[in-house]
Scaffold this active site. Structure first.
Site, PDB file in Angstrom:
ATOM      1  N   GLU A 182     -38.980  66.149 120.537  1.00 10.18           N
ATOM      2  CA  GLU A 182     -38.676  64.714 120.540  1.00 10.18           C
ATOM      3  C   GLU A 182     -37.969  64.307 119.270  1.00 10.18           C
ATOM      4  O   GLU A 182     -38.071  64.995 118.244  1.00 10.18           O
ATOM      5  CB  GLU A 182     -39.993  63.935 120.620  1.00 10.18           C
ATOM      6  CG  GLU A 182     -40.252  62.928 121.655  1.00 10.18           C
ATOM      7  CD  GLU A 182     -39.160  62.049 122.183  1.00 10.18           C
ATOM      8  OE1 GLU A 182     -39.482  61.204 123.002  1.00 10.18           O
ATOM      9  OE2 GLU A 182     -37.981  62.180 121.822  1.00 10.18           O
ATOM     10  N   ASP A 183     -37.247  63.191 119.312  1.00 13.14           N
ATOM     11  CA  ASP A 183     -36.590  62.719 118.099  1.00 13.14           C
ATOM     12  C   ASP A 183     -37.557  61.903 117.249  1.00 13.14           C
ATOM     13  O   ASP A 183     -37.627  62.083 116.027  1.00 13.14           O
ATOM     14  CB  ASP A 183     -35.340  61.902 118.423  1.00 13.14           C
ATOM     15  CG  ASP A 183     -35.614  60.778 119.423  1.00 13.14           C
ATOM     16  OD1 ASP A 183     -34.682  59.991 119.678  1.00 13.14           O
ATOM     17  OD2 ASP A 183     -36.756  60.681 119.936  1.00 13.14           O
ATOM     18  N   ILE A 184     -38.292  60.992 117.877  1.00 11.49           N
ATOM     19  CA  ILE A 184     -39.147  60.094 117.089  1.00 11.49           C
ATOM     20  C   ILE A 184     -40.377  59.679 117.864  1.00 11.49           C
ATOM     21  O   ILE A 184     -40.323  59.514 119.090  1.00 11.49           O
ATOM     22  CB  ILE A 184     -38.334  58.844 116.621  1.00 11.49           C
ATOM     23  CG1 ILE A 184     -39.135  57.995 115.628  1.00 11.49           C
ATOM     24  CG2 ILE A 184     -37.866  58.019 117.824  1.00 11.49           C
ATOM     25  CD1 ILE A 184     -38.276  56.929 114.923  1.00 11.49           C
ATOM     26  N   ILE A 185     -41.489  59.526 117.165  1.00 10.09           N
ATOM     27  CA  ILE A 185     -42.718  58.918 117.676  1.00 10.09           C
ATOM     28  C   ILE A 185     -42.819  57.564 116.978  1.00 10.09           C
ATOM     29  O   ILE A 185     -42.937  57.499 115.757  1.00 10.09           O
ATOM     30  CB  ILE A 185     -43.975  59.750 117.351  1.00 10.09           C
ATOM     31  CG1 ILE A 185     -43.843  61.207 117.806  1.00 10.09           C
ATOM     32  CG2 ILE A 185     -45.214  59.078 117.959  1.00 10.09           C
ATOM     33  CD1 ILE A 185     -43.832  61.433 119.302  1.00 10.09           C
ATOM     34  N   ASP A 186     -42.702  56.482 117.783  1.00  8.66           N
ATOM     35  CA  ASP A 186     -42.766  55.134 117.202  1.00  8.66           C
ATOM     36  C   ASP A 186     -44.116  54.524 117.612  1.00  8.66           C
ATOM     37  O   ASP A 186     -45.116  54.744 116.924  1.00  8.66           O
ATOM     38  CB  ASP A 186     -41.568  54.314 117.701  1.00  8.66           C
ATOM     39  CG  ASP A 186     -41.439  52.961 117.012  1.00  8.66           C
ATOM     40  OD1 ASP A 186     -40.306  52.505 116.812  1.00  8.66           O
ATOM     41  OD2 ASP A 186     -42.500  52.383 116.677  1.00  8.66           O
ATOM     42  N   ARG A 246     -25.305  57.490 118.731  1.00  7.59           N
ATOM     43  CA  ARG A 246     -25.725  58.881 118.978  1.00  7.59           C
ATOM     44  C   ARG A 246     -24.695  59.861 118.383  1.00  7.59           C
ATOM     45  O   ARG A 246     -25.007  61.005 118.102  1.00  7.59           O
ATOM     46  CB  ARG A 246     -25.864  59.160 120.489  1.00  7.59           C
ATOM     47  CG  ARG A 246     -26.988  58.391 121.179  1.00  7.59           C
ATOM     48  CD  ARG A 246     -27.322  59.007 122.518  1.00  7.59           C
ATOM     49  NE  ARG A 246     -27.986  58.101 123.446  1.00  7.59           N
ATOM     50  CZ  ARG A 246     -29.302  57.870 123.492  1.00  7.59           C
ATOM     51  NH1 ARG A 246     -30.105  58.484 122.650  1.00  7.59           N
ATOM     52  NH2 ARG A 246     -29.819  57.030 124.370  1.00  7.59           N
ATOM     53  N   ASP A 259     -30.373  56.362 119.250  1.00  8.74           N
ATOM     54  CA  ASP A 259     -29.417  55.312 119.596  1.00  8.74           C
ATOM     55  C   ASP A 259     -29.982  53.911 119.420  1.00  8.74           C
ATOM     56  O   ASP A 259     -31.183  53.707 119.266  1.00  8.74           O
ATOM     57  CB  ASP A 259     -29.005  55.459 121.075  1.00  8.74           C
ATOM     58  CG  ASP A 259     -30.104  54.927 122.003  1.00  8.74           C
ATOM     59  OD1 ASP A 259     -31.249  55.404 121.840  1.00  8.74           O
ATOM     60  OD2 ASP A 259     -29.847  54.038 122.828  1.00  8.74           O
TER      61      ASP A 259
HETATM   62  O1  LIG Z   1     -43.022  56.294 120.547  1.00 12.57           O
HETATM   63  P1  LIG Z   1     -42.209  55.328 121.400  1.00 12.57           P
HETATM   64  O2  LIG Z   1     -42.374  53.879 120.960  1.00 12.57           O
HETATM   65  O3  LIG Z   1     -42.418  55.525 122.857  1.00 12.57           O
HETATM   66  O4  LIG Z   1     -40.644  55.567 121.088  1.00 12.57           O
HETATM   67  C1  LIG Z   1     -40.112  56.841 121.019  1.00 12.57           C
HETATM   68  C2  LIG Z   1     -39.235  57.127 122.225  1.00 12.57           C
HETATM   69  O5  LIG Z   1     -38.258  56.061 122.441  1.00 12.57           O
HETATM   70  C3  LIG Z   1     -36.917  56.549 122.324  1.00 12.57           C
HETATM   71  O6  LIG Z   1     -36.367  56.873 123.603  1.00 12.57           O
HETATM   72  P2  LIG Z   1     -35.495  55.776 124.443  1.00 12.57           P
HETATM   73  O7  LIG Z   1     -36.410  55.013 125.341  1.00 12.57           O
HETATM   74  O8  LIG Z   1     -34.682  54.982 123.451  1.00 12.57           O
HETATM   75  O9  LIG Z   1     -34.545  56.658 125.318  1.00 12.57           O
HETATM   76  P3  LIG Z   1     -33.426  57.691 124.722  1.00 12.57           P
HETATM   77  O10 LIG Z   1     -34.224  58.919 124.230  1.00 12.57           O
HETATM   78  O11 LIG Z   1     -32.547  57.986 125.863  1.00 12.57           O
HETATM   79  O12 LIG Z   1     -32.736  56.992 123.565  1.00 12.57           O
HETATM   80  C4  LIG Z   1     -37.056  57.825 121.506  1.00 12.57           C
HETATM   81  O13 LIG Z   1     -36.006  58.739 121.803  1.00 12.57           O
HETATM   82  C5  LIG Z   1     -38.385  58.382 121.958  1.00 12.57           C
HETATM   83  O14 LIG Z   1     -38.240  59.086 123.160  1.00 12.57           O
HETATM   84  O1  LIG Z   2     -36.161  53.668 115.131  1.00 15.02           O
HETATM   85  C1  LIG Z   2     -35.754  54.037 116.355  1.00 15.02           C
HETATM   86  N1  LIG Z   2     -34.460  54.342 116.577  1.00 15.02           N
HETATM   87  C2  LIG Z   2     -34.030  54.708 117.797  1.00 15.02           C
HETATM   88  N2  LIG Z   2     -34.858  54.784 118.860  1.00 15.02           N
HETATM   89  C3  LIG Z   2     -36.152  54.480 118.672  1.00 15.02           C
HETATM   90  C4  LIG Z   2     -36.647  54.097 117.435  1.00 15.02           C
HETATM   91  N3  LIG Z   2     -37.983  53.849 117.552  1.00 15.02           N
HETATM   92  N4  LIG Z   2     -38.359  54.052 118.820  1.00 15.02           N
HETATM   93  C5  LIG Z   2     -37.276  54.452 119.619  1.00 15.02           C
HETATM   94 MG   LIG Z   3     -32.954  55.253 122.651  1.00 15.58          MG
HETATM   95 MG   LIG Z   4     -36.204  59.118 123.827  1.00 14.76          MG
END
Ligand SMILES: O=P(O)(O)OC[C@H]1O[C@H](OP(=O)(O)OP(=O)(O)O)[C@H](O)[C@@H]1O
Ligand SMILES: Oc1ncnc2c1N=NC2
Ligand SMILES: [Mg+2]
Ligand SMILES: [Mg+2]
Length: 213
Positions: free
Chosen positions: A129-133, A195, A189
């Site tokens: 995954e890219d990020i855990i928010d 991206r 993004d």
């Molecule tokens: O921990 P959370 O609050 O759930 O946020 C994290 C997720 O949200 C974003 O995906 P997004 O919905 O933007 O789709 P994308 O990966 O296509 O950008 C990001 O890439 C993670 O998958």
């Molecule tokens: O900071 C962030 N930037 C891009 N996408 C996401 C983010 N946090 N949750 C999803």
């Molecule tokens: Mg996104």
């Molecule tokens: Mg995502």
């Protein structure tokens, strides 16, 4: 900490010190993590992941945002060997998950078919995954995957965000913990923009308006 903890005050770089695509220059406030630092951290994560692996891995990319970290991490994993000097056989899976509009988390939409899930049974899975928010995406994805009794499921996330909205989920492997700011770049993004930016940067208010839906 087990990862690099970034806080805004001491770690913002001026855009002037890096190559920034001119189509994004007016929409960013700073560079948080330069691309080179990302790559060096990913190289280390790959080494640790391989050392801790116990056999063939199913590496699962969470699209779209996980794509760049997944690509670079897999490339580094291929260059590593386990403590016993063994290379790790990899197979690749791609799952599309979406929940954000702008900088707001909404309903998590998992596009994962039954037969795709059945293939995970008995396998050692590494979710990338890219990020855990808030943690909502990962908690829902893990709940879904565990219904298909994989041998093991580990999660690698390049970033975790220090936000009061977090559900407390912490992945097995983390690149950096970042401040509570909306970051873009390295496949992350904002409404599908940024991206194509290599560095992880902080979007500014002008950028949020310019690319609002
Ligand atoms: O921990 P959370 O609050 O759930 O946020 C994290 C997720 O949200 C974003 O995906 P997004 O919905 O933007 O789709 P994308 O990966 O296509 O950008 C990001 O890439 C993670 O998958
Ligand atoms: O900071 C962030 N930037 C891009 N996408 C996401 C983010 N946090 N949750 C999803
Ligand atoms: Mg996104
Ligand atoms: Mg995502």
């Amino acid at each position: 900490t087990k990862w690099i903890d970034l806080d805004t005050e001491s770690f913002q770089y001026s855009l002037d010190h890096f190559v920034i695509p001119d189509h994004y220059e007016d929409a960013l406030s700073s560079v948080l993590i330069p691309h080179g630092v990302i790559m060096d951290r990913v190289e280390k994560l790959a080494k640790v992941i391989v050392q801790e692996s116990t056999g063939p891995l199913v590496v699962c990319c969470v699209l779209k945002g996980g794509h760049q970290f997944f690509a670079d991490l897999v490339n580094y994993i291929k260059k590593n060997v386990t403590r016993g000097g063994k290379t790790v056989p990899l197979s690749l899976e791609f799952i599309k998950v979406k929940s954000y509009s702008g900088e707001t988390s909404g309903e998590v939409k998992l596009s994962l078919t039954e037969e795709e899930c059945k293939d995970f049974a008995g396998k050692n899975i590494l979710i990338v995954e890219d990020i855990i928010d808030t943690g909502k995406t990962m908690v829902q994805l893990l709940t879904k995957l565990k219904q298909y009794s994989p041998e093991s499921v580990k999660v690698a996330s390049l970033l975790i965000k220090k936000t009061p909205l977090s559900n407390g989920y912490i992945p097995d492997y983390v690149g950096f913990s970042i401040p509570n700011a909306f970051v873009v770049g390295y496949a992350l993004d904002y409404n599908e923009y940024f991206r194509d930016l290599d560095h992880i940067c902080v979007i500014n208010d002008h950028g949020k308006q310019k690319y609002a839906v």
